[in-house]
Scaffold this motif. Sequence first.
Motif, PDB file in Angstrom:
ATOM      1  N   TYR A  56       0.835  -1.207   0.000  1.00  0.00           N
ATOM      2  CA  TYR A  56       0.000   0.000   0.000  1.00  0.00           C
ATOM      3  C   TYR A  56       0.873   1.262   0.000  1.00  0.00           C
ATOM      4  O   TYR A  56       0.583   2.228  -0.701  1.00  0.00           O
ATOM      5  CB  TYR A  56      -0.942   0.030   1.213  1.00  0.00           C
ATOM      6  CG  TYR A  56      -2.035  -1.006   1.191  1.00  0.00           C
ATOM      7  CD1 TYR A  56      -2.822  -1.210   0.058  1.00  0.00           C
ATOM      8  CD2 TYR A  56      -2.300  -1.781   2.315  1.00  0.00           C
ATOM      9  CE1 TYR A  56      -3.836  -2.148   0.056  1.00  0.00           C
ATOM     10  CE2 TYR A  56      -3.313  -2.722   2.323  1.00  0.00           C
ATOM     11  CZ  TYR A  56      -4.075  -2.905   1.183  1.00  0.00           C
ATOM     12  OH  TYR A  56      -5.088  -3.835   1.188  1.00  0.00           O
ATOM     13  N   CYS A  57       1.932   1.237   0.780  1.00  0.00           N
ATOM     14  CA  CYS A  57       2.816   2.407   0.874  1.00  0.00           C
ATOM     15  C   CYS A  57       3.538   2.676  -0.446  1.00  0.00           C
ATOM     16  O   CYS A  57       3.702   3.833  -0.839  1.00  0.00           O
ATOM     17  CB  CYS A  57       3.824   2.226   2.000  1.00  0.00           C
ATOM     18  SG  CYS A  57       3.083   2.290   3.652  1.00  0.00           S
ATOM     19  N   ALA A  59       2.366   1.963  -3.387  1.00  0.00           N
ATOM     20  CA  ALA A  59       1.336   2.528  -4.274  1.00  0.00           C
ATOM     21  C   ALA A  59       1.093   3.995  -3.935  1.00  0.00           C
ATOM     22  O   ALA A  59       0.953   4.833  -4.836  1.00  0.00           O
ATOM     23  CB  ALA A  59       0.044   1.730  -4.161  1.00  0.00           C
ATOM     24  N   LEU A  60       1.063   4.320  -2.652  1.00  0.00           N
ATOM     25  CA  LEU A  60       0.886   5.714  -2.235  1.00  0.00           C
ATOM     26  C   LEU A  60       2.059   6.563  -2.717  1.00  0.00           C
ATOM     27  O   LEU A  60       1.857   7.662  -3.246  1.00  0.00           O
ATOM     28  CB  LEU A  60       0.760   5.818  -0.712  1.00  0.00           C
ATOM     29  CG  LEU A  60       0.716   7.239  -0.142  1.00  0.00           C
ATOM     30  CD1 LEU A  60      -0.509   7.998  -0.670  1.00  0.00           C
ATOM     31  CD2 LEU A  60       0.725   7.205   1.377  1.00  0.00           C
ATOM     32  N   ALA A  63       1.658   7.618  -6.149  1.00  0.00           N
ATOM     33  CA  ALA A  63       0.518   8.510  -6.373  1.00  0.00           C
ATOM     34  C   ALA A  63       0.699   9.902  -5.760  1.00  0.00           C
ATOM     35  O   ALA A  63      -0.109  10.791  -6.007  1.00  0.00           O
ATOM     36  CB  ALA A  63      -0.750   7.871  -5.805  1.00  0.00           C
ATOM     37  N   CYS A  96       4.835   6.565   5.654  1.00  0.00           N
ATOM     38  CA  CYS A  96       3.759   5.586   5.484  1.00  0.00           C
ATOM     39  C   CYS A  96       4.134   4.286   6.202  1.00  0.00           C
ATOM     40  O   CYS A  96       5.273   3.834   6.111  1.00  0.00           O
ATOM     41  CB  CYS A  96       3.533   5.327   3.996  1.00  0.00           C
ATOM     42  SG  CYS A  96       2.155   4.191   3.672  1.00  0.00           S
ATOM     43  N   ALA A 164      -4.730  11.066  -2.746  1.00  0.00           N
ATOM     44  CA  ALA A 164      -3.749   9.999  -2.971  1.00  0.00           C
ATOM     45  C   ALA A 164      -3.892   8.892  -1.913  1.00  0.00           C
ATOM     46  O   ALA A 164      -3.835   7.702  -2.238  1.00  0.00           O
ATOM     47  CB  ALA A 164      -2.336  10.562  -2.965  1.00  0.00           C
ATOM     48  N   ALA A 167      -7.118   6.899  -2.637  1.00  0.00           N
ATOM     49  CA  ALA A 167      -7.022   6.074  -3.842  1.00  0.00           C
ATOM     50  C   ALA A 167      -6.131   4.839  -3.681  1.00  0.00           C
ATOM     51  O   ALA A 167      -6.304   3.851  -4.389  1.00  0.00           O
ATOM     52  CB  ALA A 167      -6.502   6.919  -5.008  1.00  0.00           C
ATOM     53  N   THR A 168      -5.193   4.878  -2.723  1.00  0.00           N
ATOM     54  CA  THR A 168      -4.217   3.782  -2.643  1.00  0.00           C
ATOM     55  C   THR A 168      -4.301   2.933  -1.385  1.00  0.00           C
ATOM     56  O   THR A 168      -3.796   1.821  -1.354  1.00  0.00           O
ATOM     57  CB  THR A 168      -2.783   4.343  -2.754  1.00  0.00           C
ATOM     58  OG1 THR A 168      -2.586   5.304  -1.710  1.00  0.00           O
ATOM     59  CG2 THR A 168      -2.546   4.979  -4.106  1.00  0.00           C
ATOM     60  N   ILE A 169      -4.914   3.470  -0.312  1.00  0.00           N
ATOM     61  CA  ILE A 169      -4.986   2.725   0.939  1.00  0.00           C
ATOM     62  C   ILE A 169      -6.437   2.561   1.362  1.00  0.00           C
ATOM     63  O   ILE A 169      -7.096   3.553   1.670  1.00  0.00           O
ATOM     64  CB  ILE A 169      -4.166   3.440   2.054  1.00  0.00           C
ATOM     65  CG1 ILE A 169      -2.719   3.592   1.606  1.00  0.00           C
ATOM     66  CG2 ILE A 169      -4.252   2.658   3.359  1.00  0.00           C
ATOM     67  CD1 ILE A 169      -1.860   4.380   2.573  1.00  0.00           C
TER      68      ILE A 169
END
Length: 170
Positions: A56-57, A59-60, A63, A96, A164, A167-169
């Motif tokens: 997840y981090c 991906a963040l 973004a 994150c 952001a 959308a990612t977490i």
Amino acid sequence: MTREFRAPRFLAALPAPVRWLAVPLALTCTIVVLVGNWGAPEKVDAPTPAPRAAAYCRALDAALPQDLIGHPRKDPEPASPYTAAWASSPRIVLRCGVPHPEGLVDEKQKEISPTINDVTWWPEPLKDGGYRLTATQRAVFVEVTVPGGALANPLDAAAALSDAVRATIP
């Protein structure tokens, strides 16, 4: 009565032009060293999230905006997909995969935390007048440190980053 200035012995042995330039040269060198260190990257301790949280981090990190409220992104050292920073003075830092915030102890506190674009942020005041904002009620905790003086309103950083995070977490 006038007193005559006498140079220290180590300076008196030098020719006059060298003596005249010794103090200005020393001051110039000191200023160069101090200014040179101002641009050094800030070191930030990167969290070590669990494998699922790490995904997840990452991906963040992909973004996150390259510009945060007029401040360009300039990541801290050592480089990590779990940290990001924006070059303001002082710097805004995102981490994150941080642990549960110590100050967040009950559900009532979560309820009174501001929610921006469907992301709930737990604000903790800092000694310098800034805030540490932690995104809660997500699969991973995301911490944003906004030092005093970095922004007029610390929640502006949370507003700029909420999309952001959302959308990612999950």
